[in-house]
Design an enzyme around this catalytic site. Structure first.
Site, PDB file in Angstrom:
ATOM      1  N   GLU A   1      42.117  40.199  47.234  1.00  0.00           N
ATOM      2  CA  GLU A   1      41.165  40.709  46.237  1.00  0.00           C
ATOM      3  C   GLU A   1      39.794  40.036  46.362  1.00  0.00           C
ATOM      4  OE1 GLU A   1      43.678  41.170  42.472  1.00  0.00           O
ATOM      5  OE2 GLU A   1      41.649  41.043  41.678  1.00  0.00           O
ATOM      6  N   ASP A   2      39.788  38.732  46.578  1.00  0.00           N
ATOM      7  CA  ASP A   2      38.526  37.986  46.536  1.00  0.00           C
ATOM      8  C   ASP A   2      37.777  37.953  47.866  1.00  0.00           C
ATOM      9  OD1 ASP A   2      39.082  37.541  43.932  1.00  0.00           O
ATOM     10  OD2 ASP A   2      39.485  35.395  44.108  1.00  0.00           O
TER      11      ASP A   2
END
Ligand code: ZN
Length: 184
Positions: free
Chosen positions: A60-61
């Protein structure tokens, strides 16, 4: 076991090297996945869940990075089970935030046991952060809303590890009590 855990911790540290937590102290982001993994290790979680905890935000990051971390890369390096838990605990960032939060409540009971463990430990870590190092821009109402939502997600994550669930319950009560004092 130890070398795989440290490899996952180093991998996550590299991905999160420039990321910071939202609290006023702007702690290095890696402190969060380390805490989630530690909580699981203290509650005798299986190795795949501990590795997935370390890696849980790497996909996600890194989505805006020049070379984003992919589930395929995690699978090749740490195994298919770890990658599948990371996939299960990652939100679809293309959806609006409120929809993602509603989906977490709805989908929690349908997750695998490993994903339920990671999500529950993640919520414990996040509730601790709300108490100890809340985001500077969050007012009281937002914190109350967040803690209540975390409780609704956690309700769907039960039945895998009673000791971890009791740890969540204790943390939830502490967070609510701290917020009640803040309001007084
Ligand atoms: Zn997290």
């Amino acid at each position: 076991m130890i070398s795989r855990v440290l490899a996952a911790a180093s991998f996550a540290a590299a991905v999160h090297a420039t990321h910071r937590r939202k609290g006023a102290a702007q702690e290095p982001y890696i402190n969060h996945p380390l805490e989630v993994a530690q909580i699981l290790a203290e509650h005798d979680a299986p190795e795949a869940a501990i590795l997935a905890a370390l890696l849980h935000d790497t996909v996600e990051d890194s989505s805006d990075d020049p070379e984003p971390v992919t589930l395929e890369a995690l699978s090749a390096r740490f195994g298919a089970e770890v990658a599948s838990i990371v996939a299960e605990v990652s939100d679809d960032k293309s959806l609006p935030k409120e929809m993602r939060k509603a989906l977490q409540v709805k989908m929690a009971p349908k997750k695998s046991d490993g994903a339920k463990l990671v999500k529950l430990a993640d919520k414990i870590s996040n509730l601790r952060a709300i108490m100890l190092a809340p985001p500077a821009s969050w007012d009281h109402a937002r914190k109350v809303e967040y803690v209540g939502w975390a409780g609704r997600v956690a309700a769907g994550l039960r039945g895998v590890n009673p000791a971890l669930e009791a740890r969540f319950d204790a943390t939830y009560r502490e967070a609510m009590a701290a917020l009640a004092r803040e309001a007084a």
